[in-house]
Design a protein around this motif. Structure first.
Motif, mmCIF file in Angstrom:
data_model
loop_
_atom_site.group_PDB
_atom_site.id
_atom_site.type_symbol
_atom_site.label_atom_id
_atom_site.label_comp_id
_atom_site.label_asym_id
_atom_site.label_seq_id
_atom_site.Cartn_x
_atom_site.Cartn_y
_atom_site.Cartn_z
ATOM 1 N N GLY A 177 0.846 -1.196 0.000
ATOM 2 C CA GLY A 177 0.000 0.000 0.000
ATOM 3 C C GLY A 177 0.876 1.238 0.000
ATOM 4 O O GLY A 177 1.937 1.206 -0.615
ATOM 5 N N GLY A 178 0.499 2.129 0.815
ATOM 6 C CA GLY A 178 -0.429 2.133 1.930
ATOM 7 C C GLY A 178 -0.283 0.869 2.772
ATOM 8 O O GLY A 178 0.794 0.320 2.873
ATOM 9 N N ASP A 179 -1.338 0.503 3.427
ATOM 10 C CA ASP A 179 -1.327 -0.732 4.205
ATOM 11 C C ASP A 179 -2.463 -1.625 3.714
ATOM 12 O O ASP A 179 -3.637 -1.264 3.830
ATOM 13 N N PRO A 180 -2.117 -2.801 3.176
ATOM 14 C CA PRO A 180 -3.161 -3.652 2.583
ATOM 15 C C PRO A 180 -4.185 -4.133 3.604
ATOM 16 O O PRO A 180 -5.330 -4.400 3.243
ATOM 17 N N LEU A 181 -3.789 -4.213 4.880
ATOM 18 C CA LEU A 181 -4.725 -4.736 5.874
ATOM 19 C C LEU A 181 -5.752 -3.693 6.321
ATOM 20 O O LEU A 181 -6.610 -3.989 7.150
ATOM 21 N N VAL A 182 -5.691 -2.498 5.728
ATOM 22 C CA VAL A 182 -6.776 -1.535 5.921
ATOM 23 C C VAL A 182 -8.026 -2.032 5.186
ATOM 24 O O VAL A 182 -9.157 -1.746 5.581
ATOM 25 N N ALA A 183 -7.820 -2.818 4.143
ATOM 26 C CA ALA A 183 -8.942 -3.368 3.376
ATOM 27 C C ALA A 183 -9.657 -4.449 4.191
ATOM 28 O O ALA A 183 -9.087 -5.032 5.107
ATOM 29 N N SER A 184 -10.913 -4.712 3.815
ATOM 30 C CA SER A 184 -11.707 -5.691 4.573
ATOM 31 C C SER A 184 -11.246 -7.111 4.285
ATOM 32 O O SER A 184 -10.685 -7.405 3.225
ATOM 33 N N ASN A 185 -11.507 -7.994 5.219
ATOM 34 C CA ASN A 185 -11.174 -9.401 5.015
ATOM 35 C C ASN A 185 -11.911 -9.969 3.807
ATOM 36 O O ASN A 185 -11.373 -10.805 3.087
ATOM 37 N N ARG A 186 -13.127 -9.499 3.578
ATOM 38 C CA ARG A 186 -13.901 -10.022 2.444
ATOM 39 C C ARG A 186 -13.210 -9.692 1.125
ATOM 40 O O ARG A 186 -13.049 -10.531 0.257
#
Ligand SMILES: *Cc1c(COP(=O)(O)O)cnc(C)c1O
Ligand code: SF4
Length: 352
Positions: A177-186
């Protein structure tokens, strides 16, 4: 992918107590929304008075203050030189132009063949899953990257997936990213499903600071999409100082390990934060205690606004030599610098 919904903001008056709680309460998404964005609020939480600041503070508009309460809880109240605080505090001096420090020091703009994908090194590509981050680190080399044009939603995935499908030399995808884990698990589970269907891919790597700053991000659904595809999972977290790794962070890293994820850390060598032998040794030991090995120690990229964190190369080499003389080899990170156009990150010869 920063959540747009404004959840009720906590009031400044009630802050310190809440702030110091290690947060078993709110879910990670709520913690992401509920970050501290206001300098006065941050200083109040740390019992610091702006008139006593030992340096000029600023409110940076291009890269605003953003710090999760879980991270603030690990800062020492009353300490202007706290190594975690220094990583997030916007200072007026960062606005001053520094010769030799540029907007795109790594030449990423030219290695950006399709939106959301950076292909610089053979065998692996970096995919920008989210332009947002949980925390804003003042030294960040991505602070000037055009995220607005590189924040692919599902609609843009096809171009990126086609690029990976067409190049059988690519064996590893790095979610970044950014930080990819900002995105939802779905969303992440969906992306991983599509990546796992590409036969020449073998490894799924995630570069993230969220398990450090908001450790409850490592939840069961996260572990599920990381470990249930046929791709070998690697998570590279980013902690710069031993104080960042409290018991919640340790728990998150150990959960990843127990689920079969290879866990590594990359740190940036930062003046005033971790540029002492004692601090670097403590970081390696703390990481090891959390089942995580040090991977890279980055020399600061020459990005506009970050010159004050710069540690001279000879000093960096001396520090790593000190680590080699005090630690087992596997607890000594590789000291590297990124050079635009090079075939890899460039290791510095610390053994000479
Ligand atoms: C750092 C980086 C990688 C990964 O490099 P490794 O040496 O494999 O960790 C891949 N692509 C880009 C653009 C990078 O900056
Ligand atoms: S990309 Fe990483 S280093 Fe940069 S601001 Fe985000 S979390 Fe911090």
């Amino acid at each position: 992918m920063i959540p747009q919904t404004e959840v009720v903001r906590q009031s400044t008056e009630s802050m310190p107590a809440e702030c110091r709680e290690p947060a078993p309460g709110p879910g990670w998404q709520q913690s992401l929304v509920n970050v501290i964005r206001d300098l006065d609020e941050l200083l109040t939480a740390l019992q610091l008075s702006p008139d006593r600041a030992p340096y000029d503070l600023s409110h940076c508009r291009d890269f605003p203050l953003r710090v999760p309460r879980e991270f603030v809880a690990r800062m020492q109240p009353g300490n202007w030189h706290d190594p975690l605080l220094l990583q997030v505090l916007p200072l007026a001096r960062e606005l001053a132009y520094q010769p030799g420090f540029e907007a795109d020091p790594l030449g990423e703009a030219s290695a950006n063949p399709v939106p959301g994908l950076i292909h610089k090194y053979r065998g692996r590509v970096l995919v920008i899953v989210s332009g947002g981050c949980g925390i804003h680190c003042r030294y960040c080399f991505r602070r000037h990257f055009p995220y607005a044009e590189n924040n692919p939603g599902r609609a843009d995935w096809e171009g990126m997936l086609d690029y990976i499908r067409a190049d059988t030399s690519i064996h590893e995808v790095i979610l970044s990213g950014g930080d990819p884990l900002v995105a939802s698990n779905r969303l992440l589970a969906d992306l991983v499903r599509q990546l796992a269907a590409i036969p020449h891919l073998q490894t799924l790597r995630v570069h993230t600071r969220l398990p450090i700053v908001i450790p409850q991000r490592v939840d069961p659904d996260c572990l599920a999409w990381l470990t249930t595809s046929r791709l070998k999972p690697v998570v590279v977290v980013h902690a710069n100082h031993a104080n960042e790794i409290d018991s919640n962070v340790r728990g998150a890293l150990l959960r990843l390990r127990a689920a079969g994820v290879t866990t590594l850390n990359q740190a940036v060598l930062l003046a005033g934060v971790n540029d002492s032998l004692e601090q670097l040794i403590a970081l390696s030991e703390q990481l090891f205690d959390a089942g995580t090995l040090p991977y890279y120690l980055h020399l600061l990229d020459r990005v506009d606004g970050a010159a004050d964190f710069d540690v001279p190369e000879h000093r960096a080499i001396e520090l790593v030599q000190g680590m080699l003389a005090n630690l087992p080899g596997y607890l000594v990170p590789r000291l590297v610098r990124e050079v635009a156009g090079a075939a890899s990150k460039i290791p510095l010869p610390a053994w000479q």
